[in-house]
Design an enzyme around this catalytic site. Structure first.
Site, PDB file in Angstrom:
ATOM      1  CE  LYS A 112       0.624   3.548   0.594  1.00  0.00           C
ATOM      2  NZ  LYS A 112       0.954   4.182  -0.671  1.00  0.00           N
ATOM      3  CE  LYS A 195      -4.256  -3.446  -2.746  1.00  0.00           C
ATOM      4  NZ  LYS A 195      -4.391  -2.131  -3.241  1.00  0.00           N
ATOM      5  CE  LYS A 198       3.679  -0.127  -5.383  1.00  0.00           C
ATOM      6  NZ  LYS A 198       2.864  -0.038  -6.563  1.00  0.00           N
TER       7      LYS A 198
END
Ligand code: TYM
Length: 332
Positions: A112, A195, A198
């Protein structure tokens, strides 16, 4: 009965097919064999900015989806993380047992911050895995049903639990990840190298369970495959088709070998069309059921209040033991 605990974020509104196949399906199975605790993790959600009204609405949407998928509040404990203050309380203790370097090695945080930069990351995002440690240990869970991407957080939980037990005496059950090999990682329909997620998937790559079924059917039909025609499971050479085979097999309970036989000589078109039908058939009642739960928020909130009460009974006991072990003076 041995305990299981798992959590799911409310932030996207709709769960996606990866959430369902990787985690939710296991929640369902385990509610019959284990003393199961499942929660919507709103504390985790605010590690990144959230609109308050949206978060509140999405938390109900998440709970409604858990019920719609078949979780039964009489057979498991279903609750909202922030309704049980012990999560934040135990997390503090666990923060004080976690090494700074240890937390820095968590790959989700590294990914992130690599994307958005360290300056925009909050301290909450950094200690996110430690809150998850507290979630799991509070319930003395021996198994934690999750997808592959959560394995590292469960490993961290084991390490911290062992550390605590070593330092203060036996207190916590050491948990193990419960990951189903076949469905632990469902891939993006447009990029089967990553993968389904969202945050990383494009809209066409992700199946949202609450989307119009027609939209989802279209996404299946336009999923990226390869230039061959043979419906065959081969994760290396045919990751797109293999992902679709996994989805098909899990939704129908048909083995992959049987599916390969059924579609021998038929090509990708027929295979995708029929998988799209299977998905629509499954997702249609799921959406309807979610809407029904949402149409009656009083009943939904009642279920969640009962769940929180049951959860607090267990969590409160663990927190009290932990406070005692670390040497806090009891409030009298
Ligand atoms: P979250 O909300 O990102 O995802 C919920 C569950 O879905 C699984 N999952 C997948 N499985 C297979 N394929 C995919 N493409 C896929 N994408 C997501 C996740 O592994 C997860 O099991 N940190 C957790 C929530 C959490 C938690 C906990 C889990 C908080 N506390 C305690 C277990 C125990 C998370 O963000 O999951």
């Amino acid at each position: 009965r041995p305990r299981v605990l798992s959590g799911i974020q409310p932030t996207a509104g709709s769960f996606h097919l990866g959430n369902y196949l990787g985690a939710l399906r296991q929640y369902l199975v385990l509610q019959d064999t284990h003393d199961a605790f499942y929660m919507v993790v709103d504390l985790h959600a605010i590690t990144v900015p959230q609109d308050p009204a949206e978060l509140r609405a999405n938390t109900r949407v998440a709970a409604a989806q858990l019920l719609a998928s078949g979780l039964d509040p009489d057979r498991c404990t279903l609750f909202i993380q922030s309704h049980v203050p012990e999560h934040a309380q135990l997390a503090w203790v666990m923060n004080c047992l976690t090494g700074f370097g240890e937390a820095s090695r968590m790959t989700q945080f590294k990914d992130k911050t690599a994307k958005q930069g360290m300056e925009r990351a909050t301290v909450g995002l950094f200690t996110y895995p430690v809150l998850q440690v507290a979630d799991i240990l509070l319930y003395q869970a021996s198994q934690v049903p999750v997808g592959e991407d959560q394995r590292q957080h469960v490993e961290l939980t084991r390490d911290i639990a062992e550390r605590f037990n070593g330092r203060y005496g036996d207190t916590f059950v050491i948990p193990a990840p419960y990951i189903v090999k076949e469905t632990g990682k469902i891939y993006d329909l447009q990029d089967p190298a990553i993968k389904m997620s969202k945050s990383a998937s494009t809209p066409k790559g992700i199946i949202n369970l609450l989307d119009e079924p027609k939209v989802s059917a279209k996404k299946i039909k336009s999923a990226v495959t390869d230039t061959e025609t043979e419906v065959r499971f081969d994760e290396e050479k045919k990751p797109g088709i293999s992902n679709l085979l996994t989805i098909y097999s899990t939704l129908t309970g048909t083995s992959i070998a049987d599916l390969e036989r059924t579609y021998e000589g038929k090509g990708y078109g027929a295979f995708k069309t029929e998988l799209a039908e299977v998905l629509v058939e499954w997702v249609t009642p799921f959406r309807e059921s979610t809407q029904e739960y949402l149409a009656d928020p009083a009943t939904l909130d009642g279920i969640l209040a009962k769940g929180a009460e049951k959860a607090r009974a267990v969590a409160g006991e663990t927190l009290a033991r932990t406070y005692d072990k670390v040497g806090f003076l009891p409030a009298k």
